[in-house]
Design a protein around this motif. Structure first.
Motif, mmCIF file in Angstrom:
data_model
loop_
_atom_site.group_PDB
_atom_site.id
_atom_site.type_symbol
_atom_site.label_atom_id
_atom_site.label_comp_id
_atom_site.label_asym_id
_atom_site.label_seq_id
_atom_site.Cartn_x
_atom_site.Cartn_y
_atom_site.Cartn_z
ATOM 1 N N ARG A 101 -13.735 1.280 5.274
ATOM 2 C CA ARG A 101 -14.920 1.999 5.552
ATOM 3 C C ARG A 101 -14.433 2.832 6.790
ATOM 4 O O ARG A 101 -13.749 2.420 7.858
ATOM 5 N N ILE A 108 -12.083 -3.996 1.978
ATOM 6 C CA ILE A 108 -12.923 -3.100 1.825
ATOM 7 C C ILE A 108 -12.337 -1.967 2.992
ATOM 8 O O ILE A 108 -11.750 -2.542 3.837
ATOM 9 N N LYS A 160 -4.590 0.310 -2.772
ATOM 10 C CA LYS A 160 -5.554 0.375 -1.607
ATOM 11 C C LYS A 160 -7.282 0.165 -2.261
ATOM 12 O O LYS A 160 -8.019 -0.165 -1.644
ATOM 13 N N SER A 161 -7.246 0.641 -3.431
ATOM 14 C CA SER A 161 -8.709 0.564 -4.089
ATOM 15 C C SER A 161 -9.101 -0.735 -4.565
ATOM 16 O O SER A 161 -10.115 -1.134 -5.188
ATOM 17 N N LEU A 162 -8.073 -1.816 -4.604
ATOM 18 C CA LEU A 162 -8.165 -2.994 -5.205
ATOM 19 C C LEU A 162 -8.945 -3.835 -4.518
ATOM 20 O O LEU A 162 -8.484 -3.970 -3.143
ATOM 21 N N PRO A 163 -10.023 -4.323 -4.649
ATOM 22 C CA PRO A 163 -11.089 -5.417 -3.734
ATOM 23 C C PRO A 163 -10.249 -6.594 -3.578
ATOM 24 O O PRO A 163 -10.514 -7.339 -2.615
ATOM 25 N N THR A 203 0.845 -1.147 0.057
ATOM 26 C CA THR A 203 0.116 0.101 -0.053
ATOM 27 C C THR A 203 0.703 1.280 -0.077
ATOM 28 O O THR A 203 0.635 2.174 -0.693
ATOM 29 N N THR A 212 -9.404 -0.670 7.653
ATOM 30 C CA THR A 212 -9.520 -1.715 6.296
ATOM 31 C C THR A 212 -10.010 -2.917 6.774
ATOM 32 O O THR A 212 -9.417 -3.436 7.984
ATOM 33 N N ASP A 244 -2.507 4.925 -3.523
ATOM 34 C CA ASP A 244 -4.182 4.746 -3.129
ATOM 35 C C ASP A 244 -4.631 3.618 -4.348
ATOM 36 O O ASP A 244 -5.615 3.056 -4.311
ATOM 37 N N SER A 245 -3.871 3.544 -5.578
ATOM 38 C CA SER A 245 -4.358 2.646 -6.410
ATOM 39 C C SER A 245 -4.385 1.122 -5.763
ATOM 40 O O SER A 245 -5.182 0.468 -6.457
#
Length: 415
Positions: free
Chosen positions: A62, A60, A45-48, A37, A66, A42-43
């Motif tokens: 929220r 995910i 951290k946006s991978l599911p 990370t 994490t 951020d790219s």
């Protein structure tokens, strides 16, 4: 099959670790995840779904937390992601929010919930109404009793009746003296406006939320006046899929209490209820700011709670801003918030003022993005309307009602 769930804070600290199977997952996987990370930004951290050298990872994020799940075998990724989303929703419902402090203050509750929600790596009980019968939500009384008695368990001694029925989201035979069912249409508008004032993207994310307090085993049908406008529909498990597929009618046996019946999207909307016209000019180390906010198209209901916020660039040393309506607040982190409320009939709200740049800078090269907030009660801007709600067996003294509201989601105006 999931093998482990970790909850990570913004700093990468492991706040909670829950091993789900006999094979233990080492915490070193969290260190690997956080190193990736930091290196990829951020790219990553946006991978599911992420394939590490030893595990498949599902994540995910929220409210800065994490949720990270691990599995050594291939599995349906949507099942893992949906389960993590359900865990986050249940924790937010139980704890009255979701942040690092709440999780740390309620470790026992979180572990008890995870014990009931998943069994040997497979989702088990995920319905909030049934979980509330099994595990008491935290409150001041329960915390005081646990301190006095030394008993920290919140788990009920007996299983809820719904867990052994064919409808696990509903108790066997609830009884009410007054039978009520209320349905809310709650929508969020996400929009992006470019520097020329053109609408780049505008769509609605909506939910059909219900509150049912009905005796016995009710069977309901809900129909819309214009169901064809909605897309990406996501149902509560109680909804029967075949009536929706054939006639676009929701047929279901509801859970007891509050629940989310349906979520949906309405895409490619052509207009927004408000417009924002920002202007920034800079010269000789000073910037002049002017922002107008007004009603673009009258939705038929009053637009309330209008707010506008933007982040001042780091190169701004001081700001002198004022408005002809509402109040302006500039926080220590250089976030400027303009609270408008309602737009008056006799004037257009306008924010104006000057920004002073740091010494050595003549012009502003980084322009802020303006975020707009609002709320409209009594109307769904997507145009979706509930036509009727029917019960196959109507109990005595039945009360039912519908409401709608729309609020701003990610509403951005770029400069």
């Amino acid at each position: 099959m999931l093998q482990c769930i970790f909850l990570l804070s913004d700093s990468g600290e492991v706040m909670l670790e829950k091993q789900l199977t006999g094979h233990r997952v080492d915490r070193s996987i969290c260190a690997w995840f956080w190193d990736q990370t930091l290196s990829q930004g951020d790219s990553f951290k946006s991978l599911p779904v992420i394939a590490s050298p030893t595990h498949y990872l599902f994540q995910i994020v929220r409210e800065g937390i994490t949720f990270l799940a691990c599995s050594q075998v291939e599995m349906p990724p949507l099942m893992a992601i949906e389960f993590l989303c359900r865990v986050a929703d249940v924790l937010s419902d139980y704890l009255g929010g979701l942040n690092e402090d709440l999780v740390k203050d309620n470790f026992v509750i979180v572990y008890e919930l995870l014990d009931e929600m998943i069994d040997n790596g497979f989702p088990l009980t995920t319905e909030p109404n049934i979980l509330r019968e099994m595990i008491a939500p935290p409150n001041i009384v329960s915390k005081m009793l646990s301190v006095v008695t030394g008993n920290t368990s919140n788990v009920n001694d007996t299983l809820p009746s719904g867990t052994s029925s064919c409808v696990p989201w509903r108790p066997t035979d609830p009884k009410y003296s007054s039978n009520e069912v209320y349905v809310d249409l709650v929508e969020e508008m996400d929009a992006t406006v470019n520097r020329d004032g053109e609408l780049v993207k505008c769509e609605i994310y909506g939910e059909v939320q219900a509150n049912c307090q009905l005796s016995g085993f009710p069977d309901l049908t809900l129909s819309f006046a214009n169901p064809s406008i909605i897309e990406d529909v996501r149902f509560h498990p109680c909804v029967r899929f075949r009536p929706w597929e054939s006639h676009q009618v929701l047929s279901f046996v509801p859970p007891d209490g509050q629940f989310k019946l349906l979520s949906y999207r309405v895409k490619n909307l052509k207009s927004t209820p408000l417009y924002v016209k920002p202007q920034i000019t800079s010269d000789a180390g000073t910037c002049r700011v002017s922002i107008l906010v007004g009603i673009r198209s009258d939705p038929g209901k009053s637009i309330e709670s209008i707010t506008l916020s933007f982040q001042l660039p780091n190169c701004v040393s001081s700001a002198d801003l004022s408005s002809n309506h509402g109040t302006i607040t500039i926080l220590s982190n250089k976030t400027c918030s303009w609270t408008i409320g309602r737009i008056p009939k006799d004037k257009t709200p306008c924010l104006s003022g000057t920004l002073v740049l740091e010494s050595g800078l003549d012009r502003l090269h980084v322009f802020p993005t303006t975020k707009l907030g609002f709320k409209i009660m009594g109307i769904a801007l997507s145009g979706l309307r509930i036509e009727k709600l029917d019960l196959k067996t109507i109990p005595p003294r039945l009360y039912k009602g519908f409401r709608a509201q729309t609020r701003a989601g990610e509403f951005e105006v770029r400069l």
